[in-house]
Design an enzyme around this catalytic site. Structure first.
Site, PDB file in Angstrom:
ATOM      1  N   GLY A  13     -20.146  23.998  -3.058  1.00  0.00           N
ATOM      2  CA  GLY A  13     -19.635  23.072  -3.877  1.00  0.00           C
ATOM      3  C   GLY A  13     -20.436  21.785  -4.134  1.00  0.00           C
ATOM      4  O   GLY A  13     -21.341  21.778  -3.541  1.00  0.00           O
ATOM      5  N   GLY A  14     -19.727  20.945  -4.798  1.00  0.00           N
ATOM      6  CA  GLY A  14     -20.602  19.656  -5.187  1.00  0.00           C
ATOM      7  C   GLY A  14     -20.801  18.732  -3.891  1.00  0.00           C
ATOM      8  O   GLY A  14     -21.697  18.353  -3.598  1.00  0.00           O
ATOM      9  N   GLY A  91     -11.870  23.945  -0.872  1.00  0.00           N
ATOM     10  CA  GLY A  91     -10.789  23.289  -1.647  1.00  0.00           C
ATOM     11  C   GLY A  91     -10.581  23.830  -3.001  1.00  0.00           C
ATOM     12  O   GLY A  91     -11.593  24.065  -3.920  1.00  0.00           O
ATOM     13  N   ASP A  95      -3.268  21.420 -10.590  1.00  0.00           N
ATOM     14  CA  ASP A  95      -2.389  20.130 -10.824  1.00  0.00           C
ATOM     15  C   ASP A  95      -1.234  20.520 -11.708  1.00  0.00           C
ATOM     16  O   ASP A  95      -1.486  20.833 -12.878  1.00  0.00           O
ATOM     17  CB  ASP A  95      -3.263  18.872 -11.406  1.00  0.00           C
ATOM     18  CG  ASP A  95      -4.185  18.367 -10.326  1.00  0.00           C
ATOM     19  OD1 ASP A  95      -4.253  18.958  -9.111  1.00  0.00           O
ATOM     20  OD2 ASP A  95      -5.012  17.507 -10.715  1.00  0.00           O
ATOM     21  N   GLN A 151       0.131  16.152  -7.933  1.00  0.00           N
ATOM     22  CA  GLN A 151      -0.668  16.890  -6.925  1.00  0.00           C
ATOM     23  C   GLN A 151       0.339  16.919  -5.559  1.00  0.00           C
ATOM     24  O   GLN A 151       0.029  16.681  -4.410  1.00  0.00           O
ATOM     25  CB  GLN A 151      -1.851  16.214  -6.669  1.00  0.00           C
ATOM     26  CG  GLN A 151      -2.785  16.393  -7.639  1.00  0.00           C
ATOM     27  CD  GLN A 151      -4.357  15.980  -7.004  1.00  0.00           C
ATOM     28  OE1 GLN A 151      -4.345  14.805  -6.163  1.00  0.00           O
ATOM     29  NE2 GLN A 151      -5.306  16.483  -7.474  1.00  0.00           N
ATOM     30  N   TYR A 154      -1.591  19.806  -3.578  1.00  0.00           N
ATOM     31  CA  TYR A 154      -2.630  19.143  -2.997  1.00  0.00           C
ATOM     32  C   TYR A 154      -2.287  17.951  -1.963  1.00  0.00           C
ATOM     33  O   TYR A 154      -3.115  17.953  -0.987  1.00  0.00           O
ATOM     34  CB  TYR A 154      -3.623  18.763  -4.193  1.00  0.00           C
ATOM     35  CG  TYR A 154      -4.896  18.416  -3.792  1.00  0.00           C
ATOM     36  CD1 TYR A 154      -6.240  19.469  -3.571  1.00  0.00           C
ATOM     37  CD2 TYR A 154      -5.396  17.055  -3.754  1.00  0.00           C
ATOM     38  CE1 TYR A 154      -7.264  19.061  -3.214  1.00  0.00           C
ATOM     39  CE2 TYR A 154      -6.881  16.514  -3.422  1.00  0.00           C
ATOM     40  CZ  TYR A 154      -7.748  17.584  -3.079  1.00  0.00           C
ATOM     41  OH  TYR A 154      -8.791  17.423  -2.898  1.00  0.00           O
ATOM     42  N   PRO A 184     -12.358  11.941   1.627  1.00  0.00           N
ATOM     43  CA  PRO A 184     -13.031  11.049   0.581  1.00  0.00           C
ATOM     44  C   PRO A 184     -11.984  10.683  -0.552  1.00  0.00           C
ATOM     45  O   PRO A 184     -10.888  11.366  -0.769  1.00  0.00           O
ATOM     46  CB  PRO A 184     -13.877  12.369   0.002  1.00  0.00           C
ATOM     47  CG  PRO A 184     -13.649  13.394   1.058  1.00  0.00           C
ATOM     48  CD  PRO A 184     -12.371  13.301   1.790  1.00  0.00           C
TER      49      PRO A 184
HETATM   50  P1  NDP Z   1     -15.908  21.924  -5.611  1.00  0.00           P
HETATM   51  O1  NDP Z   1     -14.856  22.497  -6.692  1.00  0.00           O
HETATM   52  O2  NDP Z   1     -17.259  21.626  -6.217  1.00  0.00           O
HETATM   53  O3  NDP Z   1     -16.276  23.046  -4.394  1.00  0.00           O
HETATM   54  C1  NDP Z   1     -15.287  23.815  -3.756  1.00  0.00           C
HETATM   55  C2  NDP Z   1     -15.903  24.807  -2.953  1.00  0.00           C
HETATM   56  O4  NDP Z   1     -14.734  25.554  -2.322  1.00  0.00           O
HETATM   57  C3  NDP Z   1     -16.669  25.852  -3.586  1.00  0.00           C
HETATM   58  O5  NDP Z   1     -17.757  26.101  -2.731  1.00  0.00           O
HETATM   59  C4  NDP Z   1     -15.772  26.892  -3.774  1.00  0.00           C
HETATM   60  O6  NDP Z   1     -16.365  28.303  -3.914  1.00  0.00           O
HETATM   61  C5  NDP Z   1     -14.978  27.035  -2.554  1.00  0.00           C
HETATM   62  N1  NDP Z   1     -13.924  27.671  -2.564  1.00  0.00           N
HETATM   63  C6  NDP Z   1     -12.723  27.701  -3.436  1.00  0.00           C
HETATM   64  N2  NDP Z   1     -11.835  28.714  -3.053  1.00  0.00           N
HETATM   65  C7  NDP Z   1     -12.248  29.447  -2.057  1.00  0.00           C
HETATM   66  C8  NDP Z   1     -11.882  30.240  -1.302  1.00  0.00           C
HETATM   67  N3  NDP Z   1     -10.831  30.919  -1.737  1.00  0.00           N
HETATM   68  N4  NDP Z   1     -12.600  30.745  -0.160  1.00  0.00           N
HETATM   69  C9  NDP Z   1     -13.785  30.215   0.127  1.00  0.00           C
HETATM   70  N5  NDP Z   1     -14.320  29.153  -0.731  1.00  0.00           N
HETATM   71  C10 NDP Z   1     -13.640  28.519  -1.565  1.00  0.00           C
HETATM   72  O7  NDP Z   1     -15.298  20.884  -4.896  1.00  0.00           O
HETATM   73  P2  NDP Z   1     -15.798  19.328  -4.280  1.00  0.00           P
HETATM   74  O8  NDP Z   1     -17.216  19.713  -3.602  1.00  0.00           O
HETATM   75  O9  NDP Z   1     -15.477  18.188  -5.070  1.00  0.00           O
HETATM   76  O10 NDP Z   1     -14.764  19.559  -3.001  1.00  0.00           O
HETATM   77  C11 NDP Z   1     -15.143  19.685  -1.614  1.00  0.00           C
HETATM   78  C12 NDP Z   1     -13.889  19.420  -0.568  1.00  0.00           C
HETATM   79  O11 NDP Z   1     -13.668  17.942  -0.688  1.00  0.00           O
HETATM   80  C13 NDP Z   1     -12.477  20.083  -1.133  1.00  0.00           C
HETATM   81  O12 NDP Z   1     -11.955  20.340   0.065  1.00  0.00           O
HETATM   82  C14 NDP Z   1     -11.697  18.951  -1.667  1.00  0.00           C
HETATM   83  O13 NDP Z   1     -10.564  19.165  -1.823  1.00  0.00           O
HETATM   84  C15 NDP Z   1     -12.423  17.750  -1.196  1.00  0.00           C
HETATM   85  N6  NDP Z   1     -12.230  16.502  -2.127  1.00  0.00           N
HETATM   86  C16 NDP Z   1     -12.953  16.507  -3.018  1.00  0.00           C
HETATM   87  C17 NDP Z   1     -12.900  15.333  -3.581  1.00  0.00           C
HETATM   88  C18 NDP Z   1     -13.679  14.864  -4.785  1.00  0.00           C
HETATM   89  O14 NDP Z   1     -13.469  13.794  -5.616  1.00  0.00           O
HETATM   90  N7  NDP Z   1     -14.667  15.859  -5.288  1.00  0.00           N
HETATM   91  C19 NDP Z   1     -11.968  14.041  -3.263  1.00  0.00           C
HETATM   92  C20 NDP Z   1     -11.427  14.307  -2.158  1.00  0.00           C
HETATM   93  C21 NDP Z   1     -11.713  15.400  -1.369  1.00  0.00           C
HETATM   94  P3  NDP Z   1     -16.919  28.873  -5.406  1.00  0.00           P
HETATM   95  O15 NDP Z   1     -17.862  27.895  -5.894  1.00  0.00           O
HETATM   96  O16 NDP Z   1     -17.486  29.946  -4.863  1.00  0.00           O
HETATM   97  O17 NDP Z   1     -15.635  29.184  -5.996  1.00  0.00           O
END
Ligand code: NDP
Length: 248
Positions: A13-14, A91, A95, A151, A154, A184
């Site tokens: 993810g990001g 995650g 929403d 949320q 969440y 974050p």
């Molecule tokens: P992204 O949506 O970019 O990445 C989420 C990641 O979670 C992806 O790699 C996705 O995999 C993986 N994922 C989702 N569902 C599952 C599952 N069932 N099993 C395994 N992996 C799973 O999100 P961010 O990078 O933005 O967020 C990363 C974390 O930071 C999260 O927990 C988020 O809640 C938290 N966060 C983010 C914020 C933001 O502003 N971006 C702020 C605060 C917290 P795939 O791509 O393969 O689906």
């Protein structure tokens, strides 16, 4: 430099990608999870990082499924060695105001964001206890601390994560294990790109820093918490939010 093994859920993810990059740069053997092994996306992602000189392995796993996590952890240990550092970063958001939220969206967010931290931590914690070293780092959210419109699911999951962190910290402290949460604020990733433009603008207007955070700014805190010499930081929640939400 270290030669420890780090498992990052949601590593593609990001925020996860930057966590993988920085852990790899610090010498960790880094492995991530992928929900669907058929996806070409994870292979492309891995190749892209390889092109930068960053090596990251991946194993198929749905973090909301306990059995899938057990199989994943077994594979990681067999292929890469015992897991020293676990970063729970997977995650999702679904929403809706509580009066419009359906049960499915409640359940999926609780299970991917909260059940997952038990599902994955449970697989690695015994080994950490036996070896006398472990780092569990949970990526929560400012919205778990403050609550957020739309949320309830969440916010509840992310607040629950820190309760889990604090309990694991107490249980693990004498065994060389630390558990900490990073909360974050709004970080520039696909997750926040999905927020409608006008809502994004109003969010940024409320951030004292005047901008969203960058994934690197989360990853550097992960690397700090993962380090061998960060052992006395335990049970903490570290907000990284540009002063959006402050508390004592
Ligand atoms: P992204 O949506 O970019 O990445 C989420 C990641 O979670 C992806 O790699 C996705 O995999 C993986 N994922 C989702 N569902 C599952 C599952 N069932 N099993 C395994 N992996 C799973 O999100 P961010 O990078 O933005 O967020 C990363 C974390 O930071 C999260 O927990 C988020 O809640 C938290 N966060 C983010 C914020 C933001 O502003 N971006 C702020 C605060 C917290 P795939 O791509 O393969 O689906």
């Amino acid at each position: 430099m270290t030669n420890r093994v780090a498992l990052v859920t949601g590593g593609n993810g990001g925020i996860g990608t930057e966590i993988c990059r920085q852990l790899a740069a610090a010498g960790y053997t880094v492995v991530t999870t992928c929900v669907d092994a058929e996806k070409e996306r994870i292979v492309d992602w891995q190749r892209e990082l390889e092109g930068e000189g960053v090596k990251v392995g991946w194993v198929e796993c749905d973090v909301s499924d306990f059995a899938s996590c057990a199989a994943m952890a077994e594979e990681v240990v067999a292929e890469y060695g015992p897991i020293d550092v676990l970063v729970n970063a997977a995650g999702i958001t679904r929403d809706a105001f509580v009066h419009k939220m359906n049960h499915e969206n409640w359940e999926s967010v609780i299970s991917v964001n909260l059940d997952s931290v038990f599902n994955v931590t449970r697989q690695v914690i015994e080994g950490m206890r036996e070896r006398g070293f472990g780092r569990v780092i949970n990526i929560s959210s400012v919205n778990g601390q403050s609550g957020q419109f739309g949320q309830t699911n969440y916010s509840a999951a992310k607040a629950g994560m820190h309760g889990f962190t604090m309990a694991v910290a107490k249980e693990g402290a004498r065994k060389g294990i630390t558990a900490n949460t990073i909360s974050p604020g709004y970080i520039d990733t696909a997750m926040t790109a999905a927020i409608p433009e006008e809502v994004r603008e109003s969010i940024v207007a409320q951030i004292p820093a005047g901008r969203m955070g960058r994934p690197e700014e989360i990853a550097r805190v992960v690397v700090f918490l993962a380090a061998d010499d960060s052992g006395y930081v335990n049970g903490a929640n570290i907000p990284v939010n540009g002063a959006l939400y402050t508390s004592f």
